[in-house]
Design an enzyme around this catalytic site. Sequence first.
Site, PDB file in Angstrom:
ATOM      1  N   ILE A 216       5.383  -1.355  -8.418  1.00 32.03           N
ATOM      2  CA  ILE A 216       5.953  -2.684  -8.212  1.00 32.03           C
ATOM      3  C   ILE A 216       5.169  -3.689  -9.053  1.00 32.03           C
ATOM      4  O   ILE A 216       3.955  -3.578  -9.210  1.00 32.03           O
ATOM      5  CB  ILE A 216       5.902  -3.093  -6.722  1.00 32.03           C
ATOM      6  CG1 ILE A 216       6.540  -2.015  -5.835  1.00 32.03           C
ATOM      7  CG2 ILE A 216       6.579  -4.445  -6.517  1.00 32.03           C
ATOM      8  CD1 ILE A 216       8.015  -1.788  -6.079  1.00 32.03           C
TER       9      ILE A 216
ATOM     10  N   TYR B 273      -7.712   4.981  -1.523  1.00 33.91           N
ATOM     11  CA  TYR B 273      -6.616   4.045  -1.246  1.00 33.91           C
ATOM     12  C   TYR B 273      -5.409   4.792  -0.683  1.00 33.91           C
ATOM     13  O   TYR B 273      -4.844   4.401   0.349  1.00 33.91           O
ATOM     14  CB  TYR B 273      -6.229   3.298  -2.512  1.00 33.91           C
ATOM     15  CG  TYR B 273      -4.974   2.470  -2.379  1.00 33.91           C
ATOM     16  CD1 TYR B 273      -5.001   1.244  -1.720  1.00 33.91           C
ATOM     17  CD2 TYR B 273      -3.761   2.912  -2.893  1.00 33.91           C
ATOM     18  CE1 TYR B 273      -3.849   0.475  -1.588  1.00 33.91           C
ATOM     19  CE2 TYR B 273      -2.603   2.158  -2.761  1.00 33.91           C
ATOM     20  CZ  TYR B 273      -2.650   0.942  -2.109  1.00 33.91           C
ATOM     21  OH  TYR B 273      -1.505   0.196  -1.980  1.00 33.91           O
TER      22      TYR B 273
END
Length: 257
Positions: free
Chosen positions: A191, A158
């Site tokens: 986040i 990722y």
Amino acid sequence: MDTSTAPQSSSNNNRIVVVTGAGTGIGRATARAFAAEGAQVLAVGRRAEPLHETAAGHRRITPLTADITAAGEPERIVRTARERHGRLDVLVNNAGIVRGGALGTLSPETITPQIATNLIAPVLLTQAALPLLAASGGVVVNVSTSVGQRAWPGNAVYAATKAALELLTRSWAVELAPRGIRVVAVAPGAIDTPIGEHQGLTPERRATVRDWQLAHTPLGRIGRPEEVAWAITRLAAPAASFVTGVVLPVDGGAVVA
């Protein structure tokens, strides 16, 4: 009047914006932030229901269900923007997926979807949008990750796709500048989004990840999608017209800690 020195608007009023991955998290917050500034937003995502939730109560947001990794879909997204609005000013490449795994446990089923969604799709969508972006003097905003600038054991594929997206940001900024197109990126840190749930992590595992993130974030808290959306809208705004090729961390100081 010397327009070269005239102040430019900090608002995205009346602009046409495409946001991918707009069904949840940063994409949803970004679509709503642009709409609140008066932009018309095409909110793109795989699932219709979350997109309609994004658009609920926001008349300037139009949902468009599309799989950005499927053949012909980048062209359809751009064609929809052109047919509905006649132009495109801002493209936000936000869609991304995480499939964790340490080296030795990875399979093509883990690797391929991440590369397709996080890297290939933004390339093909941006390419399809070039004629409209050149006509409007538009902006491409890529959404990376601040961890892409550090080691991330267990999630290296990722992070690698996002690091590649940052290189594309810098390269495209130079390549497309003669056509009047700016290219920038934001690199979010920890986040509060559903990405852990989408990854299939258990609640216990998500809590462990959050504890690690908090320990490595100098501001000592998890960020909000709206804080990333603010950075995206500011970088895309006309007042940022001399800003290109930058990758802006929005991570509570994690990347410099």
